[in-house]
Each structure stands twice: as C-alpha cells, then as structure tokens.
Design a protein around this motif. Structure first.
Motif, short mmCIF file in Angstrom:
data_model
loop_
_atom_site.label_atom_id
_atom_site.label_comp_id
_atom_site.label_asym_id
_atom_site.label_seq_id
_atom_site.Cartn_x
_atom_site.Cartn_y
_atom_site.Cartn_z
N SER A 259 -1.58 -14.36 2.88
CA SER A 259 -0.78 -13.42 2.32
C SER A 259 -1.50 -12.20 1.41
N PHE A 260 -2.65 -12.69 0.74
CA PHE A 260 -3.45 -11.67 0.08
C PHE A 260 -4.19 -10.92 1.29
N GLY A 261 -4.71 -11.43 2.35
CA GLY A 261 -5.15 -10.54 3.59
C GLY A 261 -4.24 -9.64 3.99
N ASP A 262 -2.91 -10.15 3.99
CA ASP A 262 -2.03 -9.01 4.52
C ASP A 262 -1.79 -8.06 3.60
N GLY A 263 -1.75 -8.13 2.44
CA GLY A 263 -1.64 -7.19 1.38
C GLY A 263 -2.66 -6.12 1.57
N LEU A 264 -3.98 -6.76 1.38
CA LEU A 264 -4.89 -5.59 1.84
C LEU A 264 -4.83 -4.88 3.06
N ARG A 265 -4.41 -5.53 3.78
CA ARG A 265 -4.14 -4.76 5.22
C ARG A 265 -3.06 -3.77 5.11
N TYR A 266 -2.29 -4.04 4.24
CA TYR A 266 -1.04 -3.02 4.02
C TYR A 266 -1.83 -1.80 3.34
N LEU A 267 -2.73 -2.05 2.61
CA LEU A 267 -2.99 -0.74 1.73
C LEU A 267 -3.97 -0.10 2.72
N ALA A 268 -4.61 -0.55 3.69
CA ALA A 268 -5.40 0.09 4.54
C ALA A 268 -4.81 0.84 5.47
N VAL A 269 -3.69 0.04 5.91
CA VAL A 269 -2.77 0.69 6.96
C VAL A 269 -2.16 2.01 6.39
N SER A 270 -1.84 1.82 4.98
CA SER A 270 -1.21 3.17 4.47
C SER A 270 -2.03 4.04 4.14
N LEU A 271 -3.26 3.67 4.08
CA LEU A 271 -4.21 4.93 3.96
C LEU A 271 -4.49 5.51 5.39
N VAL A 272 -4.71 4.73 6.68
CA VAL A 272 -4.93 5.42 7.75
C VAL A 272 -3.74 5.99 8.63
N ASP A 273 -2.71 5.65 8.15
CA ASP A 273 -1.26 5.92 8.63
C ASP A 273 -0.52 7.05 7.99
N GLY A 274 -1.27 7.73 7.14
CA GLY A 274 -0.54 8.99 6.35
C GLY A 274 0.33 8.60 5.48
N GLY A 275 0.25 7.27 4.78
CA GLY A 275 1.01 6.79 3.74
C GLY A 275 0.55 7.12 2.31
N ASN A 276 0.97 6.54 1.33
CA ASN A 276 0.82 7.01 0.07
C ASN A 276 -0.35 6.24 -0.88
N ALA A 277 -0.80 5.11 -0.13
CA ALA A 277 -1.54 4.48 -0.82
C ALA A 277 -2.93 5.12 -1.44
N ALA A 278 -3.17 6.34 -0.82
CA ALA A 278 -4.29 7.18 -1.36
C ALA A 278 -4.07 7.68 -2.95
N TYR A 279 -2.96 7.63 -3.41
CA TYR A 279 -2.66 8.32 -4.66
C TYR A 279 -2.78 7.15 -5.52
N PRO A 280 -2.42 6.10 -5.66
CA PRO A 280 -2.70 5.10 -6.83
C PRO A 280 -4.41 4.59 -6.76
N LEU A 281 -4.86 4.48 -5.52
CA LEU A 281 -6.34 4.24 -5.49
C LEU A 281 -7.02 5.20 -5.94
N SER A 282 -6.82 6.55 -5.69
CA SER A 282 -7.77 7.76 -6.31
C SER A 282 -7.29 7.73 -7.67
N ALA A 283 -6.10 7.65 -8.17
CA ALA A 283 -5.80 7.60 -9.52
C ALA A 283 -6.47 6.27 -10.47
N LEU A 284 -6.64 5.26 -9.74
CA LEU A 284 -7.49 4.30 -10.40
C LEU A 284 -8.97 4.50 -10.61
N VAL A 285 -9.56 5.01 -9.26
CA VAL A 285 -10.88 5.62 -9.57
C VAL A 285 -11.09 6.32 -10.31
N LEU A 286 -10.27 7.64 -10.56
CA LEU A 286 -10.38 8.59 -11.63
C LEU A 286 -10.41 8.16 -13.18
N ALA A 287 -9.24 7.22 -13.20
CA ALA A 287 -9.20 6.69 -14.53
C ALA A 287 -10.47 5.66 -14.99
N ALA A 288 -10.92 4.94 -14.06
CA ALA A 288 -12.22 4.23 -14.39
C ALA A 288 -13.29 5.20 -14.91
#
Length: 691
Positions: A259-288
């Motif tokens: 299930s954990f692997g599926d979740g990581l894949r979900y984020l990856a699919v959202s990134l390459v498929d025009g989804g919205n995962a780029a926003y929270p991931l970018s926000a986390l990088v900037l916040a760090a």
C-alpha cells in the motif's frame, strides 16, 4: 468578516476579488464540462460515479431511511457522513434531474470562494493573479471542481482554516484569535471528510498546548468546540453504523508495504499526468528551505501539508486521476508555493513596487505556462492509460456512465424492486436513478463482507470482490455489464495475469452467473451503447416482448444461415456448418409451443480434451435434462431428451449448456485458435411429442 493581507489597501483587495471573479467566470464559460453538461445535458461529464453514491445516501436520509445505500442495511458506503446530511434537504426542493445542476452550481460556488480567499490573502496583485490562475488551470480543479464531491468543500475549509492560522485572513484583532478560529475551521473540514484528521492533528496539538500553558476563556472555548466536533462525528457514526470508521476504511486502508508503494506511485502518477501533486511537494521544499524565517502559523501549515501527504501515501493513494485526494490541500499548497516563492525571490518586502512586479513576473509567467500545459492534458481523453489500462478518470470510458443510466428505464420496465437487487461494480449512477431498488455492491463499498475480505489485484478501492458471496448470498436480479467482446480465453488470461480492472472479466466467467443468469446484449435490448444486462433466468421471460425473438420453429440452425433462436452468452461466431460454444457455459433462447411436451434432438460435435471425455450438461428453463458424454472415439453424435410441458411455461425456452473441460487449440499446439471450444452445434430440433 474582514479580509486582510500584508497589502492592506482595501481598494487593491477589492480589485483582486473582482479580477478573480471575472477570471472564474471565464473559466466556467470556457470549461469543457460546462458545454458537455449544461449545453449538452451530459450529466456524467461534470459528475463522478462516487458522487451519486453520496446522493443516494442523502436521498435515503431525506426520505427517512437513514444514511444508507440500502434502507435497513447500516453500512457506511460514504466516506463523508455530514456532507450527505448537508445535501439531504435539497431532495425536498428539487427533482432528480434538476438536483444535479443545482449541485454543479453549488460546487463551482465553493471553488469560487476558495479562489477569492487566496486572492485576498496574497501578498501582491501578481501573487493573487498567480494563485487564481494556478487554481483554475490545474486539471484537478477542472476535473473535480463541478462534481460536488466532498473534496470540494473540504478544500475550501482547509484553505480558509490555514489562511486564518497564518493570519492572512483575519476576523478579529485580538492576539491569537484568528489562529484559534482557524483551527476550529479546520476541525469543521473533518466533518466533511474524516481524512482531514491528518491536517488537524498538528494545529490541534498546538492549540491544546497553548490552552494548557496560556489558557484564556476564548482559547478554552475553541478547544472545547474542536473536541466536540470529532466527538459528534464519531458518536453519530457509531449510532448509525455501529462503527467509528466508514466501510471504505476497511475497503482501502491496509497500511502494508504494498500500500505504501502504491501511495508513492500515486504521487508520481499525479506529477507526470498533469495532476496537482507538484503543489504540496513544491511547498514542502520551499518551506524546508525557509524554515527559520517562517512564523508558527506558517510552520504548522507546511508541516500539516506534509503530514497529509504521508497519510495519502500510507493509504495507498487513489484510482482517480489528477490527484483527487490532494484536492484537500491544493488551495493552501498553491498559496504556499506562490507566497514562499515570492519570499525566496525578493528576500523581503522592502523592494519597490515596479521591481517587485518585475521579479514576480519572472517567476509567475513560467509557472502559468506550466499550468497551461498541464491543463492541456485532455480531461475527457478516455484512451489515456491509467494504472496501466486504458480509461478515463476511473479506468472506464466516460460514456459508460450515461450507458448505465440509459439502462435504468429498461430495468424499471421489466424488473420490480421485490424481484431482487441490482448487482453493480460502479455503485453510484444507476443506483441514484433507481432509488427504489436495492443494490448489491460487488466491489465492497456497501458490503462489509467484501470490504473486510482479502485484497486481490489492481488499485485500492477496486481490488476486492467475492462473487461467491455476492451472487450466492444476495438475491441479485440483474447485473449491468459492458459487453465482453474478447473471447473467453482472452478474458481468462486477463484474470490470470491479474490485470487491473479485470473484475468484470472474472465475473463474466463465474459459474453462478453463467448458470443462473441470461446475457441480454445491448443489441438485443435496443441500446446504442456497449452495456447490456445479465438477467436472472427466472426473470428473463419478462424481456421477451422487447427482444427480437424469431417465431417458434421446430428446426433451429445456429450457423451463418441459421434462425429460430437467439444465442445469448457463450457462443463463438457462426460458421457455415453451425456454431461452437466458447467457454464453460453457453445459452440460447427460443419460442416453443406452450404447454406441450417437447422432444429435444441435438446434432453436435465436441472438442475432446486429451486423455479425457468431454461432458456437456443440458438444462431447459432450469430443469436438468441430463448429460451428453463425448469420447475420443465418438466426438460427433446425436442426443435426445424430453422437455416436460410444465417446463415450457409461457412458450419460452432457455437452453443452457455446461461444458466440463473447454479446449483451447492454441494452448495444445493444434492451431492458432484461442477460443475455448466445447460443443459444436450443427442443428437442434424442438418438436412436440406425439399423443
């Protein structure tokens, strides 16, 4: 309530809000779903099947049957409890079809409020423009913004709550008041969808700490309200469902390594498929990178977004495209990306207005171009692979929703609610349009036995089924299903290869379905789409008047020049000499003289498995007629049986053939033929018995 940002000029805020409204209006008018749904009246373009589950539950609640899919079955098929409760009164105001358009307008209104909150809280006009554009150009907004799914109000409450926590939306000037009230708003999002618990956890812990170390009457009151909200939810949930978590929790959440692997894949699919995962991931990088320069509210917000992403990964993600689960944090993540991005570029707020605008353009224009490219991902593209299989938002064709809805009047004309349940893979649309019928959910959202069973294969939410239970323990009357154009062997190989979404193929091969049900193809039902009906055999005669059934005749041929019967499930294409069965079961329907004993004469060949006999059991209207045994030395033979007058009933005869061991020539190296051959019928005769 008064909205404030670091740019406190009221006229500028009003201009941003007006510009945001105009942009939103243009977004709606140019939206492909707007034209398909409002202009073309295609309800499934703007709605998702799961939304109709919510509406089914809301309708039953309004009509006094409780918040259930089936009255009397206390199962939480809906993840959200309070969203159906909020929608239930609409059933007293609007008709079934009109309600869908009202919900679409409501959903878009909630998106507009989210956009306005972002625009008002931005540091600058350029930042506000970037936030509005990113929100509206993201496929997740376009794909789900009009659906009235609970993720839409959840996104509004989460966005507004965290903006208050950060002090970017203010309602009171008392120190810390907005942060406390923002946490209360976040708790309200828990009512809409319980997975907001991951977003409330850190701010709630901080509020508790502050209430202990620096108690004030206001803070204690807010803490009490925040505690009462989940308590009320859990209490009502247990009252109605005898459980604290929805049935979908058991269906989807495993928490294991896969299930954990599926979740990581979900984020990856959202990134390459025009989804919205780029926003929270970018926000986390900037916040760090800016962590030391962030205040407490900003740190709580960024950390909560990160915790929610971990929750999404832990539960295995989702099957829907464009990051549906991440819609909850999309608004606040966009705010963080733009706001923190400006801080990285500008380093402070003392730059001149022109310089700030120039620098903003340098970063915002590329971001807008990226968002525009993302939007060009076709939201209506049904051929784009999802989880390795072709399909639209959920791995099926977008036209499948309307195709199922089109079967509603067909079912209502021939089947009564007392006859049994409608067996469904996609629980929402058809059950909404047939509210008086009980349903059997093959994928387990409304069936605890399936939801708590072992996972098989495919993405979460679509990887559990138990057809022995669903067909054996529930009284299923009809099963809408896409026409299985692939051969029996191909369908079997899809199942053996554990191909995602192959549950329909497995069901079409199931012995209970083939033994007890009759397949009525879309052509036989007069439908101009790919969905037909499996009808329980005892109910099939009701459809006879609507079927192109030829007149009764004694001699029935199944070849190219054949006639006299309708071939149903389990037959290969006709050939000049006759027709082979394809698979373990085959059936045909014929008119016969009513109330007469009939002699069935069968002239047939059989495909003989190596080292064994081929046995074919024959039944007429559920009455066993006996077994034909073909041996290697007698692969062609005639066979007779008497069909009693009591079986012929109203002059319709349903003949079923069960093959013991179908033979696939390609598997044995005999030829390239991949059909599962059993009985080759040249001719059959149904003649009244003399005297």
């Amino acid at each position: 309530m008064r909205l404030e940002s670091r740019d406190r000029a009221t006229d500028r805020v009003e201009m941003r809000l007006a510009a945001a409204c105009l942009t939103f209006a243009a977004f709606i008018l140019l939206h492909p779903f707007f034209h398909a749904f409002v202009v073309g009246h295609d309800v499934m373009r703007g709605m998702a099947d799961d939304v109709f589950i919510i509406l089914r539950v809301a309708g039953n609640l309004w009509n006094g049957h409780g918040p259930y899919v089936n009255p009397g079955e206390p199962v939480a098929a809906n993840t959200s409890l309070f969203w159906p409760m909020a929608l239930a009164p609409l059933f007293g105001l609007f008709a079934q079809a009109g309600l869908i358009k009202v919900l679409t307008a409501l959903s878009l209104g909630l998106v507009l409020l989210t956009v306005l909150a972002l625009a008002a809280a931005a540091r600058s006009a350029a930042g506000a423009a970037a936030m509005v554009a990113l929100m509206l150009l993201t496929p997740a907004t376009a794909g789900y913004g009009a659906t009235a799914w609970e993720h839409v109000p959840q996104m509004l409450l989460v966005t507004l709550g965290f903006l208050m926590v950060m002090g970017r939306v203010t309602v009171r000037h008392e120190a810390g008041a907005d942060t406390d009230l923002g946490i209360l708003v976040l708790c309200l999002s828990f009512l809409v969808r319980p997975d907001s618990a991951a977003l409330v956890a850190l701010p709630g812990a901080w509020l508790l700490l502050r209430a202990v170390t620096a108690p004030t009457p206001r803070r204690l009151a807010v803490l009490a309200a925040c505690a009462a909200i989940p308590a009320a939810h859990l209490g009502l949930h247990y009252y109605w469902y005898n459980d604290f978590v929805p049935n979908t929790f058991y269906l989807k959440v495993t928490g294991d390594a896969a299930s954990f692997g599926d979740g990581l894949r979900y984020l990856a699919v959202s990134l390459v498929d025009g989804g919205n995962a780029a926003y929270p991931l970018s926000a986390l990088v900037l916040a760090a990178g800016l962590w030391r320069r962030l205040d407490t509210g900003e740190r709580l917000t960024a950390a909560s977004v990160g915790l929610f992403c971990l929750w999404v990964v832990w539960v295995g993600g989702d099957v829907f495209r464009f990051g549906r689960f991440l819609l909850a944090v999309q608004g606040i993540a966009i705010f963080l990306v733009v706001d923190l991005g400006q801080r990285v570029l500008f380093g402070g707020e003392g730059s001149s207005g022109l310089l700030r605008l120039t620098r903003a353009g340098a970063v915002m224009v590329p971001m807008l171009l990226v968002a525009a490219v993302m939007q060009q991902e076709s939201l209506l593209d049904s051929e784009r692979p999802v989880y390795g299989v072709p399909g639209g938002l959920i791995g099926v064709q977008p036209k499948d929703g309307p195709a199922q809805i089109a079967l509603a009047p067909v079912i209502r004309r021939h089947i009564e609610p007392k006859d049994g349940e409608i067996g469904l893979f996609y629980l929402g649309a058809l059950s909404y349009y047939l509210p008086e019928y009980a349903v059997a959910d093959f994928l387990g959202k409304a069936d605890p036995a399936v939801a708590r069973g072992p996972a098989k294969w495919g993405p979460v939410g679509h990887n559990k089924w138990d057809f022995d239970h669903s067909l054996g323990n529930r009284r299923v009357a009809v099963v809408p299903l896409p026409e299985q154009t692939a051969s029996t062997t191909v369908r079997r190989r899809l199942v053996e290869a554990e191909t995602p979404f192959s549950f329909a193929s497995e069901l079409s091969l199931h012995p209970i379905l083939n033994r007890d049900f009759v397949w009525l193809s879309p052509r036989l039902l007069g439908q101009n789409h790919a969905w037909g009906l499996w009808v329980r055999a005892d109910l099939a005669p009701r459809f006879a008047a609507a079927l192109p059934l030829p007149p009764a005749r004694e001699e029935i041929h199944l070849g190219l020049e054949g006639g006299g019967a309708l071939t149903l499930q389990g037959w290969a294409d006709p050939e000049p000499w006759g027709r082979w069965t394809d698979g373990r079961f085959a059936a045909l329907l014929a008119r016969v003289p009513a109330g007469r004993d009939l002699r069935l004469t069968l002239d047939a060949d059989a495909a003989i498995p190596p080292g064994d006999d081929q046995r074919v059991r024959v039944a007429a209207n559920g009455h066993d007629l006996g077994e034909i045994v073909f041996t290697a030395g007698q692969a062609s033979r005639g066979w007779q049986a008497i069909i009693p007058a009591s079986v012929t009933g109203e002059g319709l005869l349903f003949l079923r053939f069960e093959i013991s061991r179908p033979v696939v020539p390609a598997d044995l190296g005999w030829s390239a033929d991949s059909r599962a051959l059993g009985l080759g019928v040249r001719r059959l005769r149904l003649a009244p018995v003399a005297g």
